[in-house]
Write a protein that holds these residues in place. Sequence first.
Motif, PDB file in Angstrom:
ATOM      1  N   VAL A  51       0.847  -1.190   0.000  1.00 39.46           N
ATOM      2  CA  VAL A  51       0.000   0.000   0.000  1.00 39.46           C
ATOM      3  C   VAL A  51       0.885   1.242   0.000  1.00 39.46           C
ATOM      4  CG1 VAL A  51      -1.809   1.266   1.223  1.00 39.46           C
ATOM      5  CG2 VAL A  51      -1.830  -1.237   1.210  1.00 39.46           C
ATOM      6  N   LYS A  52       0.840   1.981  -1.120  1.00 39.27           N
ATOM      7  CA  LYS A  52       1.664   3.188  -1.260  1.00 39.27           C
ATOM      8  C   LYS A  52       0.830   4.468  -1.246  1.00 39.27           C
ATOM      9  CE  LYS A  52       5.224   0.821  -3.959  1.00 39.27           C
ATOM     10  NZ  LYS A  52       5.927   0.759  -5.263  1.00 39.27           N
ATOM     11  N   GLN A  53      -0.455   4.347  -1.542  1.00 38.48           N
ATOM     12  CA  GLN A  53      -1.373   5.477  -1.511  1.00 38.48           C
ATOM     13  C   GLN A  53      -2.462   5.167  -0.498  1.00 38.48           C
ATOM     14  OE1 GLN A  53      -1.310   8.469  -3.202  1.00 38.48           O
ATOM     15  NE2 GLN A  53       0.717   7.856  -3.875  1.00 38.48           N
ATOM     16  N   SER A  54      -3.127   6.209  -0.022  1.00 39.72           N
ATOM     17  CA  SER A  54      -4.184   6.003   0.962  1.00 39.72           C
ATOM     18  C   SER A  54      -5.546   5.907   0.279  1.00 39.72           C
ATOM     19  CB  SER A  54      -4.185   7.152   1.971  1.00 39.72           C
ATOM     20  OG  SER A  54      -5.115   6.900   3.006  1.00 39.72           O
ATOM     21  N   ASN A  55      -6.441   5.186   0.914  1.00 39.19           N
ATOM     22  CA  ASN A  55      -7.808   5.033   0.421  1.00 39.19           C
ATOM     23  C   ASN A  55      -8.645   6.259   0.777  1.00 39.19           C
ATOM     24  OD1 ASN A  55      -8.466   2.124  -0.725  1.00 39.19           O
ATOM     25  ND2 ASN A  55      -6.937   1.891   0.898  1.00 39.19           N
TER      26      ASN A  55
END
Length: 197
Positions: free
Chosen positions: A97-101
């Motif tokens: 996970v490199k970006q946030s939801n």
Amino acid sequence: MLLTGCGGPKPSETTPEPAPDSFRVRFETSKGDFVVEVTKAWAPEGAERFYRLVRNRFYDQARFFRVVRGFMAQFGINGDPEVSRRWHGMIIADDPVKQSNTRGFVTFAHAGPNTRTTQVFINLVDNIRLDKLGFAPFGQVISGMEVVDRLYSAYGDGPPRGSGPRQELIQTQGNAYLEREFPRLDYIVRARVEAPK
């Protein structure tokens, strides 16, 4: 909270070229158009799978079968049970996970580690709690988020948390089940990779 995945047309993991580093997909829907921009570096496995699904026209006529206000809009089970059967089990490995939801980000659904297949969801709000659960965004809605916000949501979540469609019945009966039992669901008319500008 499991965001599960399934189905697709003739599976083709051998499209002529790999997904570009960045590409856009236009979704024409029953509510209007929206555009997703995919950044491969965010989630390479997810971006590659999404590119192949779109190129195979997998999402055409697919319903937004799970739209939960204050949470997300989910789609990605093909309307033809035979197509779903062919894609079922074509699992891709997890991406870190490199970006946030956060609102507008697009992510593959899963039912645990290394279970992603074809289902994706669009975050309608900031769902940063999903980051720690391994949900790795691969793209973002860059235009038409107001269309996503208008997707029909009165059916709510699926069982056991709500009275919306049962995913196993979508997979085995396809759009026939949804048209009969949940006729107001919005749907994707077609999804296409846009030519680079």
